[in-house]
Enzyme design. Structure first.
Site, PDB file in Angstrom:
ATOM      1  N   ASP A  49     -34.349 -55.898   1.449  1.00  0.00           N
ATOM      2  CA  ASP A  49     -33.281 -55.261   0.253  1.00  0.00           C
ATOM      3  C   ASP A  49     -32.617 -55.918  -0.484  1.00  0.00           C
ATOM      4  O   ASP A  49     -32.117 -57.084  -0.081  1.00  0.00           O
ATOM      5  CB  ASP A  49     -32.635 -55.280   2.266  1.00  0.00           C
ATOM      6  CG  ASP A  49     -31.178 -53.931   2.735  1.00  0.00           C
ATOM      7  OD1 ASP A  49     -30.930 -53.723   0.591  1.00  0.00           O
ATOM      8  OD2 ASP A  49     -30.654 -54.002   3.385  1.00  0.00           O
ATOM      9  N   VAL A  50     -32.171 -54.748  -1.457  1.00  0.00           N
ATOM     10  CA  VAL A  50     -31.654 -56.205  -2.502  1.00  0.00           C
ATOM     11  C   VAL A  50     -30.304 -55.296  -2.004  1.00  0.00           C
ATOM     12  O   VAL A  50     -29.481 -56.469  -2.695  1.00  0.00           O
ATOM     13  CB  VAL A  50     -31.759 -54.225  -4.303  1.00  0.00           C
ATOM     14  CG1 VAL A  50     -33.013 -54.340  -4.141  1.00  0.00           C
ATOM     15  CG2 VAL A  50     -31.083 -52.928  -3.176  1.00  0.00           C
ATOM     16  N   ASN A  84     -34.932 -50.921  -9.956  1.00  0.00           N
ATOM     17  CA  ASN A  84     -35.623 -49.886 -10.282  1.00  0.00           C
ATOM     18  C   ASN A  84     -34.774 -49.631  -8.986  1.00  0.00           C
ATOM     19  O   ASN A  84     -34.797 -47.407  -8.746  1.00  0.00           O
ATOM     20  CB  ASN A  84     -37.013 -49.166 -10.243  1.00  0.00           C
ATOM     21  CG  ASN A  84     -36.911 -48.425  -9.536  1.00  0.00           C
ATOM     22  OD1 ASN A  84     -37.010 -46.578 -10.248  1.00  0.00           O
ATOM     23  ND2 ASN A  84     -37.962 -47.907  -8.408  1.00  0.00           N
ATOM     24  N   TYR A  89     -22.027 -41.378  -7.116  1.00  0.00           N
ATOM     25  CA  TYR A  89     -23.185 -41.573  -7.541  1.00  0.00           C
ATOM     26  C   TYR A  89     -23.838 -42.027  -9.501  1.00  0.00           C
ATOM     27  O   TYR A  89     -23.476 -43.101  -9.980  1.00  0.00           O
ATOM     28  CB  TYR A  89     -24.838 -40.328  -7.532  1.00  0.00           C
ATOM     29  CG  TYR A  89     -26.075 -41.099  -7.880  1.00  0.00           C
ATOM     30  CD1 TYR A  89     -27.147 -41.653  -7.606  1.00  0.00           C
ATOM     31  CD2 TYR A  89     -26.160 -40.193  -9.570  1.00  0.00           C
ATOM     32  CE1 TYR A  89     -28.306 -42.086  -8.069  1.00  0.00           C
ATOM     33  CE2 TYR A  89     -27.676 -40.616  -9.692  1.00  0.00           C
ATOM     34  CZ  TYR A  89     -28.666 -41.645  -9.145  1.00  0.00           C
ATOM     35  OH  TYR A  89     -29.584 -41.649  -9.394  1.00  0.00           O
ATOM     36  N   LYS A 139     -24.054 -45.444 -11.417  1.00  0.00           N
ATOM     37  CA  LYS A 139     -24.615 -45.561 -12.396  1.00  0.00           C
ATOM     38  C   LYS A 139     -24.347 -46.012 -13.676  1.00  0.00           C
ATOM     39  O   LYS A 139     -25.111 -46.073 -14.783  1.00  0.00           O
ATOM     40  CB  LYS A 139     -25.505 -44.410 -12.829  1.00  0.00           C
ATOM     41  CG  LYS A 139     -27.187 -43.788 -10.950  1.00  0.00           C
ATOM     42  CD  LYS A 139     -27.783 -45.032 -10.981  1.00  0.00           C
ATOM     43  CE  LYS A 139     -29.101 -45.124 -10.334  1.00  0.00           C
ATOM     44  NZ  LYS A 139     -29.973 -45.744  -9.951  1.00  0.00           N
TER      45      LYS A 139
HETATM   46  N1  LIG Z   1     -35.278 -38.940  -8.954  1.00  0.00           N
HETATM   47  C1  LIG Z   1     -35.115 -38.569  -9.847  1.00  0.00           C
HETATM   48  O1  LIG Z   1     -34.435 -37.798 -10.803  1.00  0.00           O
HETATM   49  C2  LIG Z   1     -33.560 -39.495 -11.170  1.00  0.00           C
HETATM   50  C3  LIG Z   1     -33.142 -39.876 -12.295  1.00  0.00           C
HETATM   51  C4  LIG Z   1     -32.166 -40.648 -12.479  1.00  0.00           C
HETATM   52  C5  LIG Z   1     -32.436 -41.678 -12.047  1.00  0.00           C
HETATM   53  N2  LIG Z   1     -33.149 -41.795 -11.137  1.00  0.00           N
HETATM   54  C6  LIG Z   1     -33.163 -43.072 -10.318  1.00  0.00           C
HETATM   55  O2  LIG Z   1     -34.698 -43.769 -10.067  1.00  0.00           O
HETATM   56  C7  LIG Z   1     -34.664 -44.394  -9.398  1.00  0.00           C
HETATM   57  C8  LIG Z   1     -35.987 -44.236  -8.528  1.00  0.00           C
HETATM   58  O3  LIG Z   1     -35.704 -42.818  -7.589  1.00  0.00           O
HETATM   59  P1  LIG Z   1     -37.375 -42.062  -6.879  1.00  0.00           P
HETATM   60  O4  LIG Z   1     -36.258 -40.742  -7.997  1.00  0.00           O
HETATM   61  O5  LIG Z   1     -38.014 -43.190  -7.790  1.00  0.00           O
HETATM   62  O6  LIG Z   1     -36.216 -42.258  -5.845  1.00  0.00           O
HETATM   63  P2  LIG Z   1     -37.607 -43.087  -4.201  1.00  0.00           P
HETATM   64  O7  LIG Z   1     -38.841 -42.457  -4.097  1.00  0.00           O
HETATM   65  O8  LIG Z   1     -36.205 -42.526  -3.153  1.00  0.00           O
HETATM   66  O9  LIG Z   1     -36.763 -44.105  -4.386  1.00  0.00           O
HETATM   67  C9  LIG Z   1     -36.020 -44.837  -4.546  1.00  0.00           C
HETATM   68  C10 LIG Z   1     -36.482 -46.480  -3.883  1.00  0.00           C
HETATM   69  O10 LIG Z   1     -35.595 -47.243  -3.754  1.00  0.00           O
HETATM   70  C11 LIG Z   1     -36.306 -48.425  -3.124  1.00  0.00           C
HETATM   71  N3  LIG Z   1     -34.843 -48.263  -1.663  1.00  0.00           N
HETATM   72  C12 LIG Z   1     -33.753 -47.716  -1.792  1.00  0.00           C
HETATM   73  N4  LIG Z   1     -33.234 -48.377  -1.056  1.00  0.00           N
HETATM   74  C13 LIG Z   1     -32.944 -49.717  -1.001  1.00  0.00           C
HETATM   75  C14 LIG Z   1     -32.486 -50.705  -0.953  1.00  0.00           C
HETATM   76  N5  LIG Z   1     -31.522 -51.112   0.046  1.00  0.00           N
HETATM   77  N6  LIG Z   1     -33.178 -52.547  -0.613  1.00  0.00           N
HETATM   78  C15 LIG Z   1     -34.508 -52.466  -0.831  1.00  0.00           C
HETATM   79  N7  LIG Z   1     -35.569 -51.135  -2.053  1.00  0.00           N
HETATM   80  C16 LIG Z   1     -34.505 -50.254  -1.769  1.00  0.00           C
HETATM   81  C17 LIG Z   1     -36.726 -47.064  -1.307  1.00  0.00           C
HETATM   82  O11 LIG Z   1     -37.488 -47.583  -0.779  1.00  0.00           O
HETATM   83  P3  LIG Z   1     -37.155 -48.412   0.717  1.00  0.00           P
HETATM   84  O12 LIG Z   1     -36.671 -46.563   1.141  1.00  0.00           O
HETATM   85  O13 LIG Z   1     -38.561 -48.645   0.902  1.00  0.00           O
HETATM   86  O14 LIG Z   1     -36.328 -49.363   0.498  1.00  0.00           O
HETATM   87  C18 LIG Z   1     -37.043 -46.303  -2.756  1.00  0.00           C
HETATM   88  O15 LIG Z   1     -38.948 -46.887  -2.899  1.00  0.00           O
HETATM   89  C19 LIG Z   1     -33.814 -44.724  -8.349  1.00  0.00           C
HETATM   90  O16 LIG Z   1     -32.947 -46.004  -9.036  1.00  0.00           O
HETATM   91  C20 LIG Z   1     -32.915 -42.418  -8.773  1.00  0.00           C
HETATM   92  O17 LIG Z   1     -31.174 -43.618  -8.742  1.00  0.00           O
HETATM   93  C21 LIG Z   1     -34.108 -41.016 -10.549  1.00  0.00           C
END
Ligand SMILES: NC(=O)c1ccc[n+]([C@@H]2O[C@H](COP(=O)([O-])OP(=O)(O)OC[C@H]3O[C@@H](n4cnc5c(N)ncnc54)[C@H](OP(=O)(O)O)[C@@H]3O)[C@@H](O)[C@H]2O)c1
Length: 259
Positions: free
Chosen positions: A69-70, A96, A164, A168
């Site tokens: 857990d980060v 990430n 959020y 960020k």
């Molecule tokens: N998708 C978009 O449109 C978008 C746009 C801008 C920025 N982002 C950013 O890109 C990043 C990845 O997003 P994504 O779209 O790929 O979403 P995602 O599939 O929900 O990925 C988020 C990942 O973070 C992990 N995570 C969450 N809480 C955690 C914790 N406490 N400790 C360790 N790992 C944790 C989750 O795994 P577990 O739940 O298993 O821990 C999951 O694998 C995020 O930072 C997001 O804010 C996404």
């Protein structure tokens, strides 16, 4: 003149990726491994991390799943230590992992959702940076770190995402400050700020993939949202020696949303 068909910018380098069990993080992990990197896949759900590791191993790469857990300092330190123990160094880190708890106006946000976003998106990046830098600065070759921010933080304005966006914006600011603090240690720190990316996180409440595509066609200059591979390509550039003089930048990958 010969042209290299395949580049392997991360051969024999160890890369830790948080949130590597899904979405953008998995795409980054696969891309790093495809270019020769040894990947340490970090996240909470072990089964998703094991899937990422299996995909890398099936393609002939090397990877390790570490459940952490980060938002917990000891977890993050253990993940960085596991990278060194297993592969011998920590050369690249991609912070990430992140969560989005939005959709409603700020006055309707629960304290729980506020704290969850701060804990993962801000404290999680701080704790990861600290553990990664503490390791990398002991290495003669230093390292490179990329934080995943978002255009919602420092680049765009969107309703229903104030908390959020605050987290960020903090990632963008942390990136710049940490970059200045540690470039003297041989550690380059940068950020990537994606716009909407092809994962469930960019779906609005009740929206289907087709609805999202229609929205993107109507609103984004490129006419579509970004793929996870396009975000991974930007991350790999910043993490590689191709970006050897790029320090503290925040690279926007957003289909032109903020152009
Ligand atoms: N998708 C978009 O449109 C978008 C746009 C801008 C920025 N982002 C950013 O890109 C990043 C990845 O997003 P994504 O779209 O790929 O979403 P995602 O599939 O929900 O990925 C988020 C990942 O973070 C992990 N995570 C969450 N809480 C955690 C914790 N406490 N400790 C360790 N790992 C944790 C989750 O795994 P577990 O739940 O298993 O821990 C999951 O694998 C995020 O930072 C997001 O804010 C996404």
């Amino acid at each position: 003149m010969t042209t290299a068909l395949h580049r392997a910018r991360f051969t024999d380098r160890t890369a830790m990726v948080t949130g590597a069990g899904s979405g953008i993080g998995r795409a980054i992990a696969l891309a790093l491994a495809a270019e020769g990197g040894h990947v340490v896949a970090v996240g909470r759900r072990q089964e998703l991390l094991e899937e990422t590791v299996a995909l890398i191993e099936e393609a002939g790469g090397k990877a390790l799943a570490v459940s952490a857990d980060v938002a917990r300092a000891t977890d993050v330190q253990a993940a960085a230590a596991a990278a060194v123990e297993h592969f011998g160094s920590l050369d690249v880190a991609v912070n990430n992992a992140g969560v989005f708890r939005g959709g409603a106006p700020l006055a309707d946000l629960t304290e729980e959702d506020w704290h969850t976003q701060l804990d993962v998106n801000v404290t999680g990046v701080f704790l990861a940076l600290r553990a990664e830098i503490q390791q990398m600065r002991t290495q003669p070759t230093g390292g490179a770190i990329v934080n995943i921010a978002s255009i919602f933080g420092a680049h765009a304005r969107n309703p229903g995402a104030a908390a959020y966006a605050a987290t960020k914006a903090a990632v963008s600011a942390l990136t710049r400050g940490a970059a200045l603090d540690h470039i003297g240690d041989g550690i380059r720190i940068n950020a990537v700020s994606p716009g909407a990316v092809q994962t469930p996180m960019s779906l609005r409440p009740g929206e289907t993939d087709a609805d999202r595509s229609a929205r993107a066609r109507a609103t984004l200059p490129l006419g579509r949202i970004s793929t996870t591979r396009e975000v991974a390509a930007a991350v790999l550039y910043l993490a590689s020696d191709d970006a050897s003089s790029v320090v503290g930048t925040d690279l926007v990958v957003d289909s032109g949303a903020t152009a």
